[in-house]
Design a protein around this motif. Structure first.
Motif, PDB file in Angstrom:
ATOM      1  N   ASP A   1       0.837  -1.206   0.000  1.00 47.68           N
ATOM      2  CA  ASP A   1       0.000   0.000   0.000  1.00 47.68           C
ATOM      3  C   ASP A   1       0.867   1.249   0.000  1.00 47.68           C
ATOM      4  O   ASP A   1       0.562   2.243  -0.666  1.00 47.68           O
ATOM      5  N   ARG A   2       1.935   1.195   0.771  1.00 41.97           N
ATOM      6  CA  ARG A   2       2.863   2.331   0.824  1.00 41.97           C
ATOM      7  C   ARG A   2       3.478   2.575  -0.552  1.00 41.97           C
ATOM      8  O   ARG A   2       3.604   3.718  -1.012  1.00 41.97           O
ATOM      9  N   ILE A   3       3.848   1.482  -1.236  1.00 45.81           N
ATOM     10  CA  ILE A   3       4.445   1.604  -2.569  1.00 45.81           C
ATOM     11  C   ILE A   3       3.434   2.184  -3.556  1.00 45.81           C
ATOM     12  O   ILE A   3       3.758   3.084  -4.343  1.00 45.81           O
ATOM     13  N   ARG A   4       2.204   1.690  -3.501  1.00 35.08           N
ATOM     14  CA  ARG A   4       1.196   2.165  -4.445  1.00 35.08           C
ATOM     15  C   ARG A   4       0.902   3.659  -4.264  1.00 35.08           C
ATOM     16  O   ARG A   4       0.682   4.387  -5.233  1.00 35.08           O
ATOM     17  N   SER A   5       0.930   4.095  -3.007  1.00 30.87           N
ATOM     18  CA  SER A   5       0.674   5.521  -2.748  1.00 30.87           C
ATOM     19  C   SER A   5       1.780   6.401  -3.302  1.00 30.87           C
ATOM     20  O   SER A   5       1.579   7.591  -3.538  1.00 30.87           O
ATOM     21  N   MET A   6       2.955   5.789  -3.516  1.00 26.52           N
ATOM     22  CA  MET A   6       4.092   6.558  -4.036  1.00 26.52           C
ATOM     23  C   MET A   6       4.184   6.489  -5.561  1.00 26.52           C
ATOM     24  O   MET A   6       4.939   7.237  -6.175  1.00 26.52           O
ATOM     25  N   MET A   7       3.416   5.580  -6.170  1.00 27.33           N
ATOM     26  CA  MET A   7       3.588   5.347  -7.597  1.00 27.33           C
ATOM     27  C   MET A   7       3.173   6.554  -8.449  1.00 27.33           C
ATOM     28  O   MET A   7       3.741   6.795  -9.513  1.00 27.33           O
ATOM     29  N   LYS A   8       2.192   7.299  -7.997  1.00 32.98           N
ATOM     30  CA  LYS A   8       1.788   8.494  -8.759  1.00 32.98           C
ATOM     31  C   LYS A   8       2.921   9.509  -8.792  1.00 32.98           C
ATOM     32  O   LYS A   8       3.244  10.065  -9.846  1.00 32.98           O
ATOM     33  N   LEU A   9       3.556   9.731  -7.644  1.00 30.56           N
ATOM     34  CA  LEU A   9       4.689  10.650  -7.602  1.00 30.56           C
ATOM     35  C   LEU A   9       5.822  10.122  -8.451  1.00 30.56           C
ATOM     36  O   LEU A   9       6.460  10.868  -9.190  1.00 30.56           O
ATOM     37  N   ARG A  10       6.061   8.824  -8.382  1.00 32.08           N
ATOM     38  CA  ARG A  10       7.135   8.213  -9.151  1.00 32.08           C
ATOM     39  C   ARG A  10       6.903   8.369 -10.653  1.00 32.08           C
ATOM     40  O   ARG A  10       7.825   8.559 -11.434  1.00 32.08           O
ATOM     41  N   SER A  11       5.613   8.315 -11.086  1.00 31.11           N
ATOM     42  CA  SER A  11       5.307   8.413 -12.515  1.00 31.11           C
ATOM     43  C   SER A  11       5.675   9.770 -13.093  1.00 31.11           C
ATOM     44  O   SER A  11       5.822   9.919 -14.305  1.00 31.11           O
ATOM     45  N   GLU A  12       5.842  10.731 -12.212  1.00 27.58           N
ATOM     46  CA  GLU A  12       6.207  12.074 -12.651  1.00 27.58           C
ATOM     47  C   GLU A  12       7.720  12.271 -12.672  1.00 27.58           C
ATOM     48  O   GLU A  12       8.203  13.328 -13.021  1.00 27.58           O
ATOM     49  N   GLN A  13       8.442  11.227 -12.274  1.00 29.57           N
ATOM     50  CA  GLN A  13       9.895  11.322 -12.224  1.00 29.57           C
ATOM     51  C   GLN A  13      10.518  10.336 -13.195  1.00 29.57           C
ATOM     52  O   GLN A  13       9.888   9.374 -13.631  1.00 29.57           O
ATOM     53  N   THR A  14      11.775  10.562 -13.528  1.00 31.05           N
ATOM     54  CA  THR A  14      12.511   9.632 -14.374  1.00 31.05           C
ATOM     55  C   THR A  14      13.053   8.501 -13.509  1.00 31.05           C
ATOM     56  O   THR A  14      13.622   8.722 -12.453  1.00 31.05           O
ATOM     57  N   THR A  15      12.866   7.278 -13.958  1.00 34.44           N
ATOM     58  CA  THR A  15      13.370   6.136 -13.222  1.00 34.44           C
ATOM     59  C   THR A  15      13.811   5.046 -14.182  1.00 34.44           C
ATOM     60  O   THR A  15      13.252   4.908 -15.271  1.00 34.44           O
ATOM     61  N   SER A  16      14.804   4.296 -13.785  1.00 34.90           N
ATOM     62  CA  SER A  16      15.297   3.221 -14.639  1.00 34.90           C
ATOM     63  C   SER A  16      14.592   1.904 -14.357  1.00 34.90           C
ATOM     64  O   SER A  16      14.845   0.912 -15.017  1.00 34.90           O
ATOM     65  N   LEU A  17      13.693   1.886 -13.356  1.00 39.13           N
ATOM     66  CA  LEU A  17      12.964   0.662 -13.040  1.00 39.13           C
ATOM     67  C   LEU A  17      11.624   0.669 -13.778  1.00 39.13           C
ATOM     68  O   LEU A  17      10.834   1.591 -13.627  1.00 39.13           O
ATOM     69  N   PRO A  18      11.341  -0.385 -14.578  1.00 38.39           N
ATOM     70  CA  PRO A  18      10.081  -0.436 -15.341  1.00 38.39           C
ATOM     71  C   PRO A  18       8.851  -0.431 -14.445  1.00 38.39           C
ATOM     72  O   PRO A  18       8.891  -0.880 -13.296  1.00 38.39           O
ATOM     73  N   THR A  19       7.739   0.049 -14.999  1.00 37.20           N
ATOM     74  CA  THR A  19       6.483   0.143 -14.248  1.00 37.20           C
ATOM     75  C   THR A  19       6.031  -1.211 -13.743  1.00 37.20           C
ATOM     76  O   THR A  19       5.487  -1.322 -12.636  1.00 37.20           O
ATOM     77  N   ASP A  20       6.220  -2.277 -14.538  1.00 36.71           N
ATOM     78  CA  ASP A  20       5.726  -3.588 -14.119  1.00 36.71           C
ATOM     79  C   ASP A  20       6.419  -4.078 -12.849  1.00 36.71           C
ATOM     80  O   ASP A  20       5.812  -4.785 -12.038  1.00 36.71           O
ATOM     81  N   LEU A  21       7.670  -3.688 -12.613  1.00 39.19           N
ATOM     82  CA  LEU A  21       8.356  -4.066 -11.380  1.00 39.19           C
ATOM     83  C   LEU A  21       7.722  -3.374 -10.183  1.00 39.19           C
ATOM     84  O   LEU A  21       7.597  -3.948  -9.106  1.00 39.19           O
ATOM     85  N   TRP A  22       7.322  -2.125 -10.374  1.00 38.92           N
ATOM     86  CA  TRP A  22       6.641  -1.401  -9.299  1.00 38.92           C
ATOM     87  C   TRP A  22       5.285  -2.022  -9.011  1.00 38.92           C
ATOM     88  O   TRP A  22       4.852  -2.100  -7.858  1.00 38.92           O
ATOM     89  N   GLU A  23       4.600  -2.479 -10.048  1.00 41.15           N
ATOM     90  CA  GLU A  23       3.305  -3.141  -9.860  1.00 41.15           C
ATOM     91  C   GLU A  23       3.477  -4.445  -9.077  1.00 41.15           C
ATOM     92  O   GLU A  23       2.680  -4.761  -8.194  1.00 41.15           O
ATOM     93  N   ILE A  24       4.504  -5.201  -9.399  1.00 39.77           N
ATOM     94  CA  ILE A  24       4.774  -6.445  -8.676  1.00 39.77           C
ATOM     95  C   ILE A  24       5.103  -6.138  -7.219  1.00 39.77           C
ATOM     96  O   ILE A  24       4.613  -6.794  -6.302  1.00 39.77           O
ATOM     97  N   ALA A  25       5.929  -5.125  -7.002  1.00 36.96           N
ATOM     98  CA  ALA A  25       6.296  -4.735  -5.634  1.00 36.96           C
ATOM     99  C   ALA A  25       5.071  -4.316  -4.837  1.00 36.96           C
ATOM    100  O   ALA A  25       4.918  -4.668  -3.664  1.00 36.96           O
ATOM    101  N   ALA A  26       4.169  -3.575  -5.476  1.00 35.14           N
ATOM    102  CA  ALA A  26       2.969  -3.089  -4.789  1.00 35.14           C
ATOM    103  C   ALA A  26       1.970  -4.203  -4.507  1.00 35.14           C
ATOM    104  O   ALA A  26       1.150  -4.090  -3.594  1.00 35.14           O
ATOM    105  N   SER A  27       2.027  -5.290  -5.278  1.00 40.54           N
ATOM    106  CA  SER A  27       1.056  -6.379  -5.123  1.00 40.54           C
ATOM    107  C   SER A  27       1.396  -7.331  -3.989  1.00 40.54           C
ATOM    108  O   SER A  27       0.574  -8.178  -3.622  1.00 40.54           O
ATOM    109  N   GLN A  28       2.582  -7.213  -3.409  1.00 43.87           N
ATOM    110  CA  GLN A  28       2.974  -8.129  -2.336  1.00 43.87           C
ATOM    111  C   GLN A  28       2.200  -7.805  -1.053  1.00 43.87           C
ATOM    112  O   GLN A  28       2.050  -6.647  -0.690  1.00 43.87           O
ATOM    113  N   PRO A  29       1.730  -8.832  -0.319  1.00 47.54           N
ATOM    114  CA  PRO A  29       0.881  -8.593   0.862  1.00 47.54           C
ATOM    115  C   PRO A  29       1.639  -8.331   2.159  1.00 47.54           C
ATOM    116  O   PRO A  29       1.033  -8.100   3.195  1.00 47.54           O
TER     117      PRO A  29
END
Length: 307
Positions: free
Chosen positions: A115-143
């Motif tokens: 949940d913490r990761i997902r709340s940060m994903m909007k801010l992250r989408s506005e920044q340049t990052t070398s980590l693909p979006t799908d990795l962030w989705e996988i990270a956010a899906s962990q319970p």
């Protein structure tokens, strides 16, 4: 003034009691009752023989919650836990902490890291990052959840957290995201005070996540970071000059023998490591659990002096 931190992955019964899978183990040593008696004795030894002992547990499941509750109550301990698994795995994945009832508890935080990761994903989408979006989705899906207790011991503030990192060693960047979030959370919750972070992190000392947490290696992937750029220290490394030879040992069906260090007690602040629980240099059986080791993990512990 000192505090003892114990961290132990107690190996969920739903996974341990599988003789066909742990084919190198004797079946009687995989039984829950046999293992629980050993786990209980090990934990009680740490509590009885050390002052201000704080217990951090991983792989807590529904089956053992009643035994743990009664055990800690008998020793005049407060027990806190959070289960985040599913019915099919006995809600395994839970973490827990226990503290003496005489220890002052200022606050407790239980946070789902996804949940913490997902709340940060909007801010992250506005920044340049070398980590693909799908990795962030996988990270956010962990319970997986994280527990942190804010304590006062002899008028000194100390935050203690525990975490069980997702076992995604084939996707180290996902584990790196979780490592970054956990580190920043500890700094945020401790608010400039001493803190200790213990648990099963599922990475080895040579892996990028470990090197990132202790700032041994720069990670250039634009991870979210707090304003605090301090690194973590590891109790065993600071006291002994290196991490243990191993903290996890097993030989499973259709897989190679595994013997590596995955468990750590990290810390930051005005703390000195007085001593650590001595661990063996090599296993003495073909696989854990065995007659004297009730989990595939070793219990680790460290005594800190609060300066």
């Amino acid at each position: 003034m000192s505090v003892r931190i114990v961290s132990y992955n107690i190996f969920a019964p739903v996974y341990a009691d599988r003789p066909e899978h742990y084919f190198k183990c004797q079946p009687e040593f995989l039984k829950t009752d046999y293992r629980w008696n050993l786990i209980r004795d090990q934990l009680e030894h740490e509590i009885v023989n050390h002052k201000n002992t704080i217990i951090c547990l991983q792989e807590v499941s529904l089956t053992l919650i009643p035994d743990l509750e009664l055990f800690f109550r008998r020793l005049n301990y407060s027990f806190f836990h959070n289960l985040y698994g599913q019915m099919r795995n006995d809600y395994m994945g839970g973490i827990a902490m226990a503290i003496p009832i005489t220890m002052r508890l200022n606050s407790m935080s239980i946070i789902r890291i996804g949940d913490r990761i997902r709340s940060m994903m909007k801010l992250r989408s506005e920044q340049t990052t070398s980590l693909p979006t799908d990795l962030w989705e996988i990270a956010a899906s962990q319970p997986h959840t994280f527990i942190c207790l804010q304590l006062v011991i002899n008028d000194k503030q100390l935050s203690v957290g525990t975490y069980h990192m997702p076992c995604l060693y084939k996707q180290p960047d996902v584990m790196l995201i979780h490592s970054s979030i956990i580190k920043d959370l500890m700094f945020e919750l401790a608010a400039g005070q001493n803190f200790i972070l213990a648990g099963d992190f599922n990475f080895k000392p040579r892996d990028i996540c470990y090197k990132y947490l202790i700032k041994e290696e720069h990670v250039d992937c634009n991870l979210p970071e707090s304003a605090i750029e301090q690194k973590l220290k590891s109790a065993y490394r600071e006291k002994n000059g290196s991490e243990p030879v191993y903290t996890d040992f097993s030989h499973k069906c259709n897989s190679e023998r595994f013997c590596e260090t995955l468990d750590y007690i990290f810390y930051n602040g005005h703390l000195t490591v007085d001593n650590v629980l001595q661990l063996p240099d090599q296993p003495t059986s073909e696989s854990y659990p065995d007659q004297t080791h009730p989990s595939d993990h070793l219990m680790i512990a460290a005594t800190f002096r609060l300066l």
